[in-house]
Enzyme design. Structure first.
Site, PDB file in Angstrom:
ATOM      1  CG  HIS A   1      -1.609   1.325   1.454  1.00  0.00           C
ATOM      2  ND1 HIS A   1      -1.444   2.105   2.577  1.00  0.00           N
ATOM      3  CD2 HIS A   1      -2.482   1.998   0.647  1.00  0.00           C
ATOM      4  CE1 HIS A   1      -2.174   3.195   2.470  1.00  0.00           C
ATOM      5  NE2 HIS A   1      -2.827   3.156   1.317  1.00  0.00           N
ATOM      6  CB  SER A   2       0.772   4.273   0.293  1.00  0.00           C
ATOM      7  OG  SER A   2       1.107   5.625   0.202  1.00  0.00           O
TER       8      SER A   2
END
Length: 313
Positions: free
Chosen positions: A105-106
């Site tokens: 994520h991210s």
């Protein structure tokens, strides 16, 4: 009826500066999936998503060094992007994995992407949750030396200050966290703080290393030419889940500029062809926590090699 993954255990994997903490779900004999959280988050980032995924995989969510329950780097050692990439290599060596899937994520997606092109033979699937495999230097050329300078100065200031960690009440800690993370709901904020803080007599203290501050101090920015070259090294199948209300740019003040995002998607699509899938979902940058049901089916199909209709942004 689908059977979903259950939490199995907590791990501590030894590294030269201490240990990397991790938590596991699913079947230990199943195909391994390593899960990498975002900047200043921790392994609890995946607590609401992984139970919705198929149980016949083995999911390990790690805390990067200086985050969650993992050890901090030793004195004088900076937190650079390449160091986080090498942590992944240490973790999979400790787990004795030769081939596995990566989900990030991210910021975790950028670490996963870089690992996947440095060690392409090890990664069969790459899942990017509102992320990019590499960070473009678009609009950043004039800032790069400033970032490097600030990173050095910040580390020296933290080392020189010797201030004890600030102790605050649980409510103050939560409100401060939510103020700085507008895309995180209250329930998810509490979940991240469970692993990201320690209870002391007078309240809570943050676990993270205070030398870790701004992601741009750490990022390994790449040119468009390098982005293309790195993408050409990938052997993995890639799933990009783009949150419609998510982020489009590293620097939030440039978030209205979608051109770098479009370049990233066009590059991935043109080079990887049938190995690239794009799925657009309603939700913000933390959709995998706030509304994990919006992303779980796409990830499940991807892990199980089921085809999907391509999305267009």
């Amino acid at each position: 009826m689908a059977v979903h993954a259950c939490l199995l255990s907590e791990l501590k994997l030894m590294v030269p500066w201490g240990y990397i903490a991790a938590k596991t779900w699913g079947c230990t004999q199943g195909h391994p999936v390593l899960c990498l959280h975002g900047w200043l988050d921790n392994a609890n980032s995946f607590d609401r998503l992984i139970p919705l995924l198929p149980q016949d995989f083995y999911y390990v969510a790690m805390d990067f060094a200086g985050h969650g329950l993992s050890s901090h780097y030793g004195p004088g050692i900076p937190y650079y992007h390449q160091n986080f990439v090498s942590e992944v290599r240490r973790v999979v060596a400790a787990l004795k994995w030769d081939r596995f899937s990566l989900m990030g994520h991210s910021f975790g997606g950028t670490v996963a992407g870089m690992f996947s092109c440095i060690f392409p033979e090890m990664v069969d699937r790459l899942i990017l949750l509102d992320s990019s495999p590499f960070i473009l230097d678009d609009n950043e050329m004039g800032n790069l030396l400033t970032y490097k300078r600030r990173a050095i100065e910040h580390m020296l200031q933290v080392e020189a200050s010797q201030k004890p960690s600030r102790v605050v009440s649980p409510e103050e800690m939560l409100q401060g966290f939510l103020k700085n993370n507008s895309h995180v709901g209250e329930e998810c904020g509490q979940l991240l703080l469970q692993r990201g803080t320690t209870q002391v007599a007078a309240g809570l203290v943050l676990n993270r290393d205070r030398r870790i501050a701004w992601p741009e101090h750490c990022f390994n920015f790449v040119s468009r030419e390098m982005f293309v070259h790195y993408t050409q090294q990938l052997r993995a199948r890639v799933l990009l889940i783009k949150a419609v209300q998510g982020y489009n740019h590293v620097r939030r003040e440039n978030d209205a500029d979608k051109e770098p995002l479009l370049f990233m998607m066009q590059t991935l699509r043109s080079i990887l062809r049938e190995r690239f899938q794009l799925v657009a979902v309603q939700g913000n940058h933390y959709v995998h926590m706030n509304a994990p049901q919006h992303v779980a089916s796409a990830i499940t199909d991807f892990l199980q090699n089921k085809p999907r209709i391509p999305a267009q942004l």
